[in-house]
Structure formats: structure tokens, C-alpha cells
Write an enzyme that holds these catalytic residues in place. Structure first.
Site, PDB file in Angstrom:
ATOM      1  N   LYS A 111      53.096 121.046 -70.834  1.00  0.00           N
ATOM      2  CA  LYS A 111      53.369 122.026 -71.708  1.00  0.00           C
ATOM      3  C   LYS A 111      51.925 122.978 -71.743  1.00  0.00           C
ATOM      4  O   LYS A 111      51.701 124.828 -72.112  1.00  0.00           O
ATOM      5  CB  LYS A 111      52.845 121.489 -72.955  1.00  0.00           C
ATOM      6  CG  LYS A 111      53.551 120.628 -73.495  1.00  0.00           C
ATOM      7  CD  LYS A 111      53.054 120.336 -74.933  1.00  0.00           C
ATOM      8  CE  LYS A 111      54.700 119.674 -75.680  1.00  0.00           C
ATOM      9  NZ  LYS A 111      54.184 119.519 -76.992  1.00  0.00           N
ATOM     10  N   LYS A 192      64.839 115.707 -71.582  1.00  0.00           N
ATOM     11  CA  LYS A 192      65.134 115.551 -72.728  1.00  0.00           C
ATOM     12  C   LYS A 192      65.050 116.508 -73.972  1.00  0.00           C
ATOM     13  O   LYS A 192      64.952 117.667 -74.314  1.00  0.00           O
ATOM     14  CB  LYS A 192      63.386 114.677 -73.409  1.00  0.00           C
ATOM     15  CG  LYS A 192      62.333 115.239 -73.200  1.00  0.00           C
ATOM     16  CD  LYS A 192      61.566 114.670 -74.697  1.00  0.00           C
ATOM     17  CE  LYS A 192      60.958 115.312 -74.938  1.00  0.00           C
ATOM     18  NZ  LYS A 192      59.495 114.507 -76.011  1.00  0.00           N
ATOM     19  N   LYS A 195      63.016 119.165 -80.104  1.00  0.00           N
ATOM     20  CA  LYS A 195      62.830 119.684 -80.926  1.00  0.00           C
ATOM     21  C   LYS A 195      62.152 121.607 -81.125  1.00  0.00           C
ATOM     22  O   LYS A 195      62.583 122.705 -81.416  1.00  0.00           O
ATOM     23  CB  LYS A 195      61.515 119.275 -81.569  1.00  0.00           C
ATOM     24  CG  LYS A 195      61.271 118.197 -82.681  1.00  0.00           C
ATOM     25  CD  LYS A 195      60.499 118.227 -83.519  1.00  0.00           C
ATOM     26  CE  LYS A 195      60.089 116.962 -84.015  1.00  0.00           C
ATOM     27  NZ  LYS A 195      58.763 116.527 -84.176  1.00  0.00           N
TER      28      LYS A 195
HETATM   29  P1  ATP Z   1      59.983 117.408 -79.141  1.00  0.00           P
HETATM   30  O1  ATP Z   1      59.899 117.385 -77.634  1.00  0.00           O
HETATM   31  O2  ATP Z   1      61.055 117.141 -79.308  1.00  0.00           O
HETATM   32  O3  ATP Z   1      59.380 118.647 -79.395  1.00  0.00           O
HETATM   33  P2  ATP Z   1      58.208 115.695 -79.230  1.00  0.00           P
HETATM   34  O4  ATP Z   1      57.634 114.644 -78.214  1.00  0.00           O
HETATM   35  O5  ATP Z   1      56.997 116.517 -79.195  1.00  0.00           O
HETATM   36  O6  ATP Z   1      59.359 116.006 -79.662  1.00  0.00           O
HETATM   37  P3  ATP Z   1      57.106 113.960 -81.885  1.00  0.00           P
HETATM   38  O7  ATP Z   1      57.962 114.758 -83.174  1.00  0.00           O
HETATM   39  O8  ATP Z   1      55.523 113.250 -82.233  1.00  0.00           O
HETATM   40  O9  ATP Z   1      57.040 115.510 -80.606  1.00  0.00           O
HETATM   41  O10 ATP Z   1      58.151 112.720 -81.538  1.00  0.00           O
HETATM   42  C1  ATP Z   1      58.238 112.088 -82.375  1.00  0.00           C
HETATM   43  C2  ATP Z   1      58.140 110.323 -81.726  1.00  0.00           C
HETATM   44  O11 ATP Z   1      59.792 111.063 -81.235  1.00  0.00           O
HETATM   45  C3  ATP Z   1      57.678 110.107 -80.152  1.00  0.00           C
HETATM   46  O12 ATP Z   1      57.322 108.285 -80.792  1.00  0.00           O
HETATM   47  C4  ATP Z   1      58.307 110.224 -79.191  1.00  0.00           C
HETATM   48  O13 ATP Z   1      58.937 109.619 -77.829  1.00  0.00           O
HETATM   49  C5  ATP Z   1      60.169 110.445 -79.343  1.00  0.00           C
HETATM   50  N1  ATP Z   1      60.969 111.027 -78.552  1.00  0.00           N
HETATM   51  C6  ATP Z   1      60.609 112.520 -78.663  1.00  0.00           C
HETATM   52  N2  ATP Z   1      61.704 113.281 -77.727  1.00  0.00           N
HETATM   53  C7  ATP Z   1      62.650 112.559 -77.800  1.00  0.00           C
HETATM   54  C8  ATP Z   1      63.527 112.017 -76.867  1.00  0.00           C
HETATM   55  N3  ATP Z   1      64.744 112.690 -76.184  1.00  0.00           N
HETATM   56  N4  ATP Z   1      64.366 110.909 -76.475  1.00  0.00           N
HETATM   57  C9  ATP Z   1      63.381 109.523 -77.399  1.00  0.00           C
HETATM   58  N5  ATP Z   1      62.695 109.746 -77.953  1.00  0.00           N
HETATM   59  C10 ATP Z   1      62.010 110.662 -78.156  1.00  0.00           C
END
Ligand code: ATP
Ligand code: LTN
Length: 326
Positions: A111, A192, A195
């Protein structure tokens, strides 16, 4: 009963990765655990947010928690900033962590990479996450694989404080799903599902309409050899689709492959479209019912009170151990 804590950032639409990696476990755990599920708005502001959008997203995530089956009578659902212990303990833990270990975190590197100036909150993000978890004497933390390093850091900090000040914190364990722990982007199975990716067809959001689900899956990146086989290294696209199929249905990949007579990727994709649409339909319906109801605010207020009642004695213990206050 063991205590469970987890959180999701209110930063946009929850997608299949969030659901299959983390949220699905939240629902399963609530029958035999004491569960606390948080909407981590203080984590969200580690990067700039539009205040109106943030407030909206907080309620969106709360409604989705309930829509997927988290029962506010069984589990505590609340917003992080409504319980002041998170920020307070976050500071105490900042004073017991090292900039070296924080700057080695993969998420921080990803990030902050390439930026001229990097907000301090991005660096201390995992310390606030450690505070979230340790504030509730948590035993188990259900999360996606991408959070493994942050859970390790939480354990390190807890053990460090316990060694220095005497037993203060419960040392928690992470809990990761077999099939859904790492769902990849549909357009680029090497990264991965996220969002924040620009291409909306890289992800399926839980509230996507059927036509959007179909479009995103049918155009998902695969490969050119045409063979349907689970091989994440050589066939990441197809393996990701099989993985999603497995996580949504609860069937193992072997079971899925044994029972099919698909002639090509098109057939696999069509069936995955149907499976996904079927899984998300009840969630979308529940969501519509709860999102606009006044009940939602009441649930969050009640959740914050219940969370605070657990956090306050832990915070008192921390203040006593550190000699803070009177
Ligand atoms: P993103 O990267 O998609 O913006 P994030 O990781 O910033 O998402 P959160 O919304 O806080 O954020 O994540 C909520 C949960 O979803 C966490 O437990 C994270 O590990 C899980 N998670 C996020 N992306 C994935 C993925 N691609 N596969 C499996 N689990 C995920
Ligand atoms: N960092 C997590 C969100 C998060 C969290 C937590 C997860 C913040 N605090 C406490 C589990 C427990 C993420 O998914 N990005």
C-alpha cells in the site's frame, strides 16, 4: 466457550473473496463460540475516505453481516469507533512495537510502495488490528490468508507484553478456510480479488445482479490448453474458478471434477454462474429487508454497549499493568 473476533473494513462492496475467505466462517462459528464482529471504520481512514460514503458503507457492511446469517442475538455486531478502547489500546501497543517489524509487513509494502509520502496510519494499521483482537481476550480470529502476517504480529506483541508486564493478554490463533482462504481476481488470477481494483469484472460483489455475475464469470481469464484440472501454479484461472465453486457448494474439487461431464471451460463457467447466482440470491433479499430498517441502528448501538462491557475490564487490566492513570 471460546471467543471469536473479526473485522471488515467499510471501504466498499463486500466481494466473494471477503465472503468465502472470512465472512462465511463468521456464520458457522456463532453456534459454538462467543462471537464479536466489528466494522473497522478506524482502519478505513488509514487511506482517505469521503465522510458521507464512509457512513454509508458502515451501514452497508452491518446489513450484509446480518444478511449472510450473522444473528445479532447470538453475536455482537458493532462499529469500532463506538468503543474507545480500540484507539486507546492501539496507542499502548504502538509503544510496544517496532517500526522495523511494521515496515516489513507485506500489506504495508504493497500500500505504501511507490508513494512519495506515506501516512503513519498505514504503518501502524496492524497495531490497531492487534488492539482490536487483544481488547476482547480473543481466542480465535477467522480471516483470509492475506491477514496471516498480521495475526502473527498480534501474537508477537501479546507475548512481548506478557513477558514484560506479566500475563496481560490472551494469545490468539488465526482461523483460515481450506477452500476460500485466497480467492483470486477473475481478470488476473495472479492477484487477490479486491474491493479496490479498477475493473469491476475482477470481482463479484455479494450484491451484484445476476446479469453482472454472469458477465464477470463468463469473461474470467483462463488459459489455452482447454483441460479442466486443479493446478494453481500452471492453471491459476481455472483453479480459481474451481476453488470458488468448491467454497460455495462445500464440495471438494475432486468431488466436483468426478461428477461432471463438462466439455470445456464454457461449461464450467456456466455452472459456476448458476451456483453463484443461487448462493447470492437469499443474501441480496435479506439485505434489502434489513438495510433500510431502523432496527439496524439499534442493533449496532446495542452491540457497542455489549462490546464495551467486555473491553472495559481488559482496558483496566492494561492500565493497571502499565501504571497508567491513577
Ligand atoms: P480488499 O483488499 O478486497 O479491499 P481488504 O483485505 O482490504 O479487502 P477487508 O474488507 O477488511 O479488507 O477484509 C475482510 C476479510 O476478507 C479479511 O479477513 C480478509 O482476509 C478477507 N479477504 C479479503 N480479500 C480476500 C480474498 N481475495 N480471498 C480471501 N479472503 C479475502
Ligand atoms: N486488517 C483486516 C481487517 C481487520 C481485522 C481486525 C480482521 C481489522 N481489525 C481484527 C480481524 C480482526 C483486513 O481484512 N484488511
Amino acid at each position: 466457550m471460546k471467543r471469536v473476533f473479526s473485522g471488515v473494513q467499510p471501504t466498499g462492496n463486500i466481494h466473494l473473496g471477503n465472503y468465502l475467505g472470512a465472512l462465511k466462517q463468521f456464520v458457522e462459528l456463532q453456534n459454538d463460540h462467543e462471537c464479536i464482529y466489528c466494522i473497522v471504520d478506524e482502519h478505513a481512514i488509514t487511506v482517505p475516505q469521503d465522510p458521507k460514503e464512509l457512513r454509508k458503507h458502515i451501514l452497508d457492511v452491518a446489513a450484509l453481516y446480518i444478511a449472510i446469517g450473522i444473528d445479532p442475538k447470538k453475536s455482537i455486531i458493532f462499529v469500532q469507533s463506538q468503543v474507545s478502547g480500540h484507539a486507546e489500546l492501539g496507542w499502548v501497543l504502538c509503544c510496544n512495537s517496532y517500526t522495523g517489524e511494521l515496515s516489513r509487513m507485506t500489506q504495508f509494502k504493497a500500500k505504501s510502495g511507490g508513494k512519495e509520502s506515506v501516512g503513519t496510519g498505514l504503518l501502524t494499521y496492524p497495531v490497531l488490528m492487534a488492539a482490536d483482537i487483544l481488547l476482547y481476550d480473543t481466542d480465535v480470529v477467522p480471516v483470509g490468508n492475506d491477514q496471516k502476517q498480521h495475526i502473527e504480529l498480534t501474537r508477537d506483541i501479546a507475548i512481548r507484553v506478557n513477558n514484560k508486564y506479566g500475563k496481560t493478554f490472551v494469545v490468539p490463533d488465526g482461523r483460515f478456510m481450506k477452500a476460500g482462504a485466497r480467492i483470486m481476481a477473475l481478470d488476473d488470477p495472479e492477484t487477490k480479488m479486491s474491493k479496490s481494483a479498477e475493473n469491476i469484472h475482477s470481482r463479484i460483489s455479494l450484491l451484484d445482479e445476476d446479469s453482472k455475475i454472469k458477465k464477470s464469470i463468463m469473461r474470467a481469464t483462463t488459459d489455452s490448453d482447454g483441460e479442466i484440472r486443479f493446478d494453481p501454479v500452471n492453471k491459476p484461472g481455472v483453479s480459481n474458478l474451481l476453488n470458488i465453486y468448491s467454497a460455495l457448494t462445500g464440495k471438494s474439487v475432486d468431488e466436483i471434477l468426478a461428477g461432471q461431464n463438462w466439455r470445456g471451460y464454457g461449461d464450467l463457467k456456466k455452472e459456476l454462474v448458476a451456483v453463484t447466482q443461487e448462493a447470492l440470491a437469499p443474501i441480496k433479499q435479506n439485505y434489502e429487508e434489513i438495510r433500510e430498517s431502523e432496527e439496524l441502528i439499534r442493533i449496532l448501538k446495542d452491540g457497542a454497549e455489549r462490546a464495551n462491557a467486555i473491553a472495559e475490564p481488559v482496558m483496566k487490566r492494561v492500565r493497571d499493568k502499565f501504571g497508567l492513570g491513577l
